[in-house]
Design an enzyme around this catalytic site. Structure first.
Site, PDB file in Angstrom:
ATOM      1  N   ASP A   1     -15.403  14.749   3.921  1.00  0.00           N
ATOM      2  CA  ASP A   1     -16.345  14.561   3.100  1.00  0.00           C
ATOM      3  C   ASP A   1     -16.165  12.701   3.449  1.00  0.00           C
ATOM      4  OD1 ASP A   1     -18.722  13.246   1.104  1.00  0.00           O
ATOM      5  OD2 ASP A   1     -17.141  14.480  -0.557  1.00  0.00           O
TER       6      ASP A   1
ATOM      7  N   GLU B   1       1.427  -8.424  14.805  1.00  0.00           N
ATOM      8  CA  GLU B   1       3.090  -7.231  14.585  1.00  0.00           C
ATOM      9  C   GLU B   1       2.162  -6.444  16.235  1.00  0.00           C
ATOM     10  OE1 GLU B   1       2.384  -4.692  10.842  1.00  0.00           O
ATOM     11  OE2 GLU B   1       1.114  -6.660  10.585  1.00  0.00           O
TER      12      GLU B   1
ATOM     13  N   CYS C   1       1.893  -8.282   7.877  1.00  0.00           N
ATOM     14  CA  CYS C   1       0.364  -8.558   7.800  1.00  0.00           C
ATOM     15  C   CYS C   1       0.890 -10.107   7.285  1.00  0.00           C
ATOM     16  CB  CYS C   1      -0.200  -7.883   6.774  1.00  0.00           C
ATOM     17  SG  CYS C   1      -0.630  -6.082   8.071  1.00  0.00           S
TER      18      CYS C   1
ATOM     19  N   THR D   1      -8.332   4.031   8.396  1.00  0.00           N
ATOM     20  CA  THR D   1      -8.647   1.938   8.298  1.00  0.00           C
ATOM     21  C   THR D   1      -8.183   1.321   9.679  1.00  0.00           C
ATOM     22  OG1 THR D   1      -5.906   2.364   7.665  1.00  0.00           O
ATOM     23  CG2 THR D   1      -7.454   2.866   6.085  1.00  0.00           C
TER      24      THR D   1
ATOM     25  N   SER E   1       3.213   2.374   0.937  1.00  0.00           N
ATOM     26  CA  SER E   1       2.663   0.852   0.930  1.00  0.00           C
ATOM     27  C   SER E   1       2.122   0.302  -0.149  1.00  0.00           C
ATOM     28  CB  SER E   1       2.242   1.326   2.384  1.00  0.00           C
ATOM     29  OG  SER E   1       1.217   1.533   2.403  1.00  0.00           O
TER      30      SER E   1
ATOM     31  N   HIS F   1      -4.870  -9.250   1.012  1.00  0.00           N
ATOM     32  CA  HIS F   1      -4.981  -9.139   2.509  1.00  0.00           C
ATOM     33  C   HIS F   1      -4.846  -7.870   1.765  1.00  0.00           C
ATOM     34  CE1 HIS F   1      -3.008  -6.876   5.730  1.00  0.00           C
ATOM     35  NE2 HIS F   1      -2.338  -6.296   4.706  1.00  0.00           N
TER      36      HIS F   1
ATOM     37  N   LYS G   1      -7.923  -2.032  -5.696  1.00  0.00           N
ATOM     38  CA  LYS G   1      -6.532  -2.148  -6.355  1.00  0.00           C
ATOM     39  C   LYS G   1      -5.820  -2.687  -7.294  1.00  0.00           C
ATOM     40  CE  LYS G   1      -6.145   2.560  -3.492  1.00  0.00           C
ATOM     41  NZ  LYS G   1      -5.982   3.967  -4.899  1.00  0.00           N
TER      42      LYS G   1
ATOM     43  N   ASN H   1      -8.588  -3.342   9.236  1.00  0.00           N
ATOM     44  CA  ASN H   1      -7.185  -3.856   8.780  1.00  0.00           C
ATOM     45  C   ASN H   1      -7.226  -4.757  10.167  1.00  0.00           C
ATOM     46  OD1 ASN H   1      -5.530  -4.823   8.372  1.00  0.00           O
ATOM     47  ND2 ASN H   1      -4.006  -3.135   8.059  1.00  0.00           N
TER      48      ASN H   1
ATOM     49  N   SER I   1       4.095  -5.293   4.475  1.00  0.00           N
ATOM     50  CA  SER I   1       4.943  -4.719   4.703  1.00  0.00           C
ATOM     51  C   SER I   1       6.341  -5.300   4.889  1.00  0.00           C
ATOM     52  CB  SER I   1       4.271  -3.550   5.327  1.00  0.00           C
ATOM     53  OG  SER I   1       3.948  -2.490   4.530  1.00  0.00           O
TER      54      SER I   1
END
Ligand code: CAA
Length: 374
Positions: free
Chosen positions: A29, A79, A111, A152, A200, A223, A232, A258, A291
């Site tokens: 979806d 990275e 990051c 992402t 993560s 970030h 969030k 990202n 991370s």
């Protein structure tokens, strides 16, 4: 003494995949991607691009002769390294016309490395006030076809000049939180990262919760591994920003995907380009997360001339002149990219160069890369 960001440049490849197209192909979806994850498009490196050409484009769009004479340090945060020994920035040195006596290093901590580089640059300029530092943050966020992270993905580069005459913003000392975590890493045997997506997100939020934020800010740039992550993050703050302001700092990220090290600074660029008010002398928050993990919250105060220091037309035209790929083209382009990155020899065909490009990865010969200004 004021030290901070004097120039800010951005480059994203012209080619992108619409997430509606991806959702259809994956039988998902589309609201999961566009609402649940918050992404509209993912920028993808075209056939002649990699982290170095993207960084070259971003840097070339902002550097003038004075920068070239006074930059004495280049810090390349990535990275998505193309070499375990040679720093990516060395490939750029002569193409950008930098002076011979420049220190060039590659820096790594997921990051967060770009933010670590920003603070190292500020400290360097405090000791050497006439010096400028070029920071490059360039990554291809690639998780692979049909993975949880696929929606992402993204690619792009940020270039920043740090100086003692910061025309964009003064940078202030931050709060750093470091914890050894296994949420996201890329071991040397793997071309794609090992990701525990849920862990993560949890790690990002855990480190952010440890920040002591005693006052509210009109804007906080985050970030943004995917745009919904900013929601969030915002909702766990003691003083969250308004939905209207949240949408402003998310705008560019949702269009690009990202870009790992550049992501926080793309959020800053989104604010500068999209804010409906004068930001002069406003202080905002910045949250960097890498991370593994390091989080850092810091503040910046915009200068009076911040708007003049941004190449608005150039950035607008980059977003306006993009090419949408079909799912078949996406597969072809990224299969080509993976094969090229795993090869010791490669020669670019002219048909794979777009008109807007100033730099291309022309060849790989015994693993050594050759770049050209065109
Ligand atoms: N309509 C609307 N929303 C929907 C939906 C629908 N039809 N279907 C699902 N959703 C919502 C879900 O409810 C969920 O929302 P919440 O998170 O608010 O609960 C959201 O869409 C995503 O759904 P899932 O959790 O089921 O998605 P997933 O498990 O397939 O993958 C992901 C999501 C974990 C982010 C994955 O894309 C991933 O692993 N990404 C890479 C890792 C990453 O980005 N981590 C972020 C923090 S780490 C970091 O910041 C460093 C870095 O740059 C990587």
């Amino acid at each position: 003494m004021k030290v901070g960001i004097d120039k800010l440049g951005f480059y994203a490849p012209k080619t992108y995949l619409d997430l509606e197209t991806l959702a259809q192909a994956r039988n998902v979806d589309s609201h999961k991607y566009t609402i649940g994850i918050g992404q509209k498009k993912m920028a993808l490196p075209s056939y002649s691009e990699d982290v170095i050409t993207m960084a070259l484009e971003a840097a070339d769009s902002i550097l003038d002769d004075l920068d070239k004479q006074s930059i004495d340090t280049v810090l390349f945060a990535t990275e998505t390294a193309v070499d375990f020994s040679k720093a990516a920035g060395i490939y750029m040195h002569s193409l950008l016309g930098l002076k011979p006596s420049v220190r060039i290093l590659e820096v790594k901590q997921a990051c967060y490395a770009s933010t670590g580089a920003l603070f190292m640059a500020c400290d360097h300029v405090k000791v050497h006030p006439s010096a400028r530092v070029l920071i490059l943050a360039s990554d291809v966020a690639w998780y692979g076809f049909e993975t949880a992270g696929e929606a992402t993905q993204g690619a792009g580069a940020i270039a920043m000049v740090v100086s003692a005459q910061p025309r964009i913003a003064e940078v202030f000392e931050g709060q750093v939180i470091t914890e050894n975590r296994s949420d996201f890493y890329r071991p040397s045997y793997s071309s794609i990262p090992v990701v525990d997506g849920k862990l993560s997100i949890e790690s990002y939020k855990t480190l952010l919760k440890k920040v002591e934020m005693k006052v509210s800010f009109p804007y906080i740039c985050f970030h943004m591994p995917f745009a919904k992550m900013a929601n969030k993050a915002n909702e766990i703050l003691e003083f969250p920003m308004s939905d209207e302001n949240l949408n402003i700092i998310k705008d560019y990220g949702s269009e690009i995907g990202n870009i790992y090290n550049g992501s926080l600074y793309l959020s800053l660029l989104s604010l500068i380009m999209k804010a409906n008010e004068d930001l002069s002398q406003q202080t905002i928050g910045m949250f960097s997360y890498g991370s593994g993990a390091i989080g850092e919250f810091f503040t910046i105060t915009f200068s009076n001339d911040y708007n003049k220091a941004i190449h608005r037309k150039h950035i607008d035209s980059m977003f306006e002149n993009r090419i949408s790929l079909s799912i078949k083209q996406y597969h072809h382009m990224m299969e080509f990219y993976q094969e090229r990155e795993a090869s010791s020899d490669f020669l670019l065909e002219d048909k794979y160069v777009y008109d807007h490009q100033k730099f291309v990865l022309h060849a790989i010969s015994k693993g050594h890369r050759e770049y050209k200004r065109i």
